[in-house]
Design a protein around this motif. Structure first.
Motif, PDB file in Angstrom:
ATOM      1  N   GLU B  55       0.827  -1.221   0.103  1.00 42.73           N
ATOM      2  CA  GLU B  55      -0.060  -0.268   0.062  1.00 42.73           C
ATOM      3  C   GLU B  55       1.144   0.865  -0.398  1.00 42.73           C
ATOM      4  O   GLU B  55       1.942   1.326   0.317  1.00 42.73           O
ATOM      5  CB  GLU B  55      -0.901   0.266   1.252  1.00 42.73           C
ATOM      6  N   ASP B  56       0.134   2.329  -0.548  1.00 41.78           N
ATOM      7  CA  ASP B  56       0.940   3.881   0.256  1.00 41.78           C
ATOM      8  C   ASP B  56      -0.271   4.371   1.722  1.00 41.78           C
ATOM      9  O   ASP B  56      -1.052   4.000   1.678  1.00 41.78           O
ATOM     10  CB  ASP B  56       0.595   4.913  -1.430  1.00 41.78           C
ATOM     11  N   GLY B  57       0.746   5.106   2.527  1.00 45.58           N
ATOM     12  CA  GLY B  57       0.146   5.413   2.982  1.00 45.58           C
ATOM     13  C   GLY B  57       1.272   5.669   4.325  1.00 45.58           C
ATOM     14  O   GLY B  57       2.411   5.484   4.124  1.00 45.58           O
ATOM     15  N   LYS B  58       0.664   5.556   5.528  1.00 43.66           N
ATOM     16  CA  LYS B  58       1.238   5.591   6.797  1.00 43.66           C
ATOM     17  C   LYS B  58       1.174   4.579   7.348  1.00 43.66           C
ATOM     18  O   LYS B  58       0.115   4.158   7.722  1.00 43.66           O
ATOM     19  CB  LYS B  58       1.442   7.083   7.366  1.00 43.66           C
ATOM     20  N   ILE B  59       2.437   4.452   8.454  1.00 41.41           N
ATOM     21  CA  ILE B  59       2.170   3.379   9.099  1.00 41.41           C
ATOM     22  C   ILE B  59       1.636   3.643  10.753  1.00 41.41           C
ATOM     23  O   ILE B  59       2.734   4.330  10.837  1.00 41.41           O
ATOM     24  CB  ILE B  59       3.186   2.064   9.502  1.00 41.41           C
TER      25      ILE B  59
END
Lengths: 333, 373
Positions: B55-59
């Motif tokens: 995915e793209d994003g933030k943990i």
């Protein structure tokens, strides 16, 4: 991959090597017949049925029942090996080695050396060892340290069906005397075993678990005990290496030191009597060659220095168990 | 429920994988990630490898810590496009866990997915994963490998394609005795395998020697083949590490073998003892060494490659893609220079001879785009 028992794996190794090489013969007490049968049609194939079925393939010429005399079995087999056959002799219980040990110790083991390398003795001795069957002091011993003590004999302790087949094939193909030791409690254990013939070289220990916190060193039946303890400890957040020695002579010193150095904490589990056994030998090896890697004193789990008790509760107390191994491991974790 | 949040789950690498252990988180809580970033190291029974972010994003929250062993498919982290409150995240995890039912029974023995089929008088072992798609993929491993080499690829691509992976004769669980192992014979075997399994048209994915077989199959059976994806193929130049093949066949011990297997990878940390044991198990079966020697003689003559497949690959009528690890120590990646510009070439850096294991997403994307166009 096909699942087979330890017993089936040994039987298949014998069957395949006997088909491949007509010089392979089986010699022993009841290896064809057996108590309570007429021997020919529904032969037992030894006390625990390991050689069952071989008679119908190879007949009495190659599956040779002997009188009850271990001395004669070993003498016959050693001579046959010296003169060109590749015998697999069965010493029903290793406890009976007392009556035939001169043949092994002073004859078979020395031939190659004393005849200047000109004599080869491709003899395999299969034998049962170990406690847990309520068989009392004379039918429950391990005794493998007595063989590892003698130069000229290779000592093999398979811990699982895959190794049993590959190591027995290697034993039969080997040109030196080999004692192939089968733990009675393992016969009904099962695992993946290829249908094809394959061999496992001697002197290569096997890592059955890998971890960072502690190293178990085990052989034969104690491998499974250590695997189970390692799995228990993993649930508690500690990972352990388990090293299965597979052969005691030759000994894979490199893997022992590698396994020891990985964690610096060592528990050796050996079912044989505690004085001058495999655990003490390996402990000495690690202390001599890798002392600086140790983070705690080496621990051993062995029986006490007594005969194997006949009383079931006492025998249970006597043998190395998962509980004992776990407790000892926790002392140094 | 917020649609912002996405679960990152334990991947399934290979058909027999049931659980994996978290070795190390490369990214931490709060780190931004994009698709393809290496986010953590996972150890399975067979291999240690880095997992790429799906995915793209933030943990937003890591749910499985280093040292934890969790079943395939269970949640290991929550990722989101934007920040979310702790309550939201916890509710998301709770909901995921209440819906998550592991399809994998850890207590049960491994389900055996291997099938055997008689092809040209040889028993050939294979694993298939059929999802009634229009396109078929057939994976062909290289010298000394087996169908498990595709553990990061077959499962992934099975979502979109019907996939087959075979063990070549003398390898894996296929028959160990072979009479002849020329590329022509093995191309015939691939064609017979397709007939026997009712495959009318197929996209071949081949590695190294298996890539040579793929090129030869496309040349002999052009109607059967829809596309070729080739990883570090043989046949495009003279150079090859001939000592590797010799030493591989004759490796006596785990230590000997490790020295050879290390040459296959850019990052040799990937090699586990279990991986070496699996190879040794195969090498120790009767006749395997002699069969591999026969194949070695079909690959190498006088220390150089025996086959020249340049014309055959350049004249192929189907889409062809070649993927090569830049640091390939077995067959140098500059062999790609002989390819014409109709062929798509991907040279992957920090990658050795086993791109399908070291850079699975690159290889999987390459296969996908070669087939789909």
């Amino acid at each position: 991959m096909p699942i087979k028992t330890y017993r089936e794996a040994i039987n298949e190794a014998l069957l395949q090597e006997m088909k491949k090489d007509e010089n392979v013969v089986v010699i022993g007490e009841d290896v064809a017949g057996g108590a309570g049968t007429n021997g020919e049609q529904d032969a037992w194939g030894g006390v625990l049925g390991v050689t069952k079925g071989l008679l119908k393939h190879f007949g009495r010429e190659r599956i040779i029942d002997t009188p009850i005399t271990e001395t004669a079995i070993m003498g016959m087999a050693s001579g046959a090996a010296l003169t060109g056959l590749r015998p697999v002799a069965e010493l029903m219980f290793v406890d009976f080695m007392g009556v035939c040990f001169d043949q092994i110790l002073n004859q078979t083991a020395k031939f190659r050396y004393m005849f200047g390398g000109k004599a080869v003795t491709p003899l395999t001795i299969r034998t049962m060892y170990g406690g847990g069957l309520r068989a009392a002091s004379q039918h429950s011993q391990c005794l493998y340290p007595m063989f590892t003590h003698v130069p000229g004999i290779k000592v093999v302790l398979p811990s699982n069906p895959y190794d049993a087949k590959g190591l027995l094939i290697q034993s039969i193909r080997d040109n030196d005397p080999v004692i192939f030791m089968e733990h009675k409690n393992l016969y009904d254990t099962s695992g993946d075993v290829p249908d094809e013939s394959y061999s496992i070289p001697f002197g290569e220990a096997n890592f059955t678990r890998e971890g960072k916190d502690l190293t178990f060193i085990a052989m034969g039946q104690t491998v499974e005990i250590c695997n189970n303890v390692a799995d228990t400890l993993k649930k508690e957040g500690k990972t352990c290496t388990v090293l299965d020695l597979r052969t005691l002579s030759p000994l894979d010193e490199d893997s022992i030191l590698e396994a020891a150095e990985e964690t610096g904490k060592i528990v050796i589990v050996d079912e044989s009597y505690p004085r001058c056994n495999v655990a003490t030998d390996i402990s000495a090896l690690i202390c001599q060659k890798s002392f600086d890697s140790l983070k705690a004193g080496i621990k051993m789990v062995t029986p006490p220095h007594t005969p194997v008790p006949f009383s079931p509760p006492l025998e249970d107390l006597y043998l190395p168990s998962e509980e004992k191994v776990l407790n000892v491991a926790k002392e140094i974790l | 429920m917020s649609t912002n949040l996405v679960a990152i789950t334990m991947p399934k690498w290979g058909l027999s994988m049931k659980e994996g252990s978290i070795l190390k988180w490369i990214k931490s809580n709060g780190d931004n990630i994009s698709k393809g970033d290496m986010i953590l190291e996972i150890e399975t029974e067979k291999v240690v490898n880095e997992m790429e972010s799906p995915e793209d994003g933030k943990i937003l929250k890591i749910c499985a810590n280093e040292g934890d062993t969790v079943p395939v498919g269970s949640i290991i982290a929550v990722c989101g496009k934007q920040d979310a409150s702790n309550e939201e995240i916890d509710a998301f995890i709770e909901e995921f866990n209440s819906n998550f039912k592991s399809e994998i029974n850890l207590e049960e023995g491994e389900e055996d997915l291997n099938e055997k089929i008689k092809v040209s008088d040889l028993e050939i072992n294979f694993i298939k994963n059929i999802n009634s798609n229009n396109e078929n993929i057939l994976f062909i491993h290289g010298f000394g490998g087996d169908l498990n080499n595709w553990m990061f690829n077959q499962n992934e691509l099975s979502e979109k394609f019907n996939t087959y992976a075979i063990d070549l004769p003398g390898h894996g669980m296929s028959e160990k005795n072979i009479h002849s192992s020329t590329l022509d014979d093995l191309a015939n075997l691939i064609s017979s395998f397709c007939i026997a399994t009712d495959i009318n048209s197929v996209n071949l994915v081949g590695h190294s020697f298996g890539a040579g077989i793929s090129i030869k199959t496309a040349s002999l059976y052009p109607d059967l083949i829809n596309s070729l994806t080739l990883i570090s193929p043989i046949g495009l130049g003279k150079e090859i590490d001939s000592a590797y093949l010799e030493n591989f066949i004759n490796a006596e011990s785990r230590r000997d073998l490790k020295k050879e297997i290390e040459k296959l990878y850019f990052n040799s940390d990937i090699i586990t003892r279990d991986m070496l044991n699996e190879v040794l198990k195969s090498l120790r079966i009767d006749n395997v060494q002699s069969t591999l020697s026969k194949i070695q003689n079909e690959i190498i003559i006088n220390g150089e490659q025996k086959n020249n497949l340049i014309d055959e690959i350049n004249s192929a009528k189907v889409p062809v893609c070649v993927v090569w690890g830049k640091e390939d120590q077995i067959i140098p990646s500059n062999h790609h220079e002989v390819l014409n510009d109709r062929i798509k070439i991907i040279i992957e850096k920090d990658c050795g001879h086993m791109a399908h294991i070291e850079k699975p997403s690159v290889v999987n994307d390459a296969i996908n785009s070669t087939i789909v166009g």
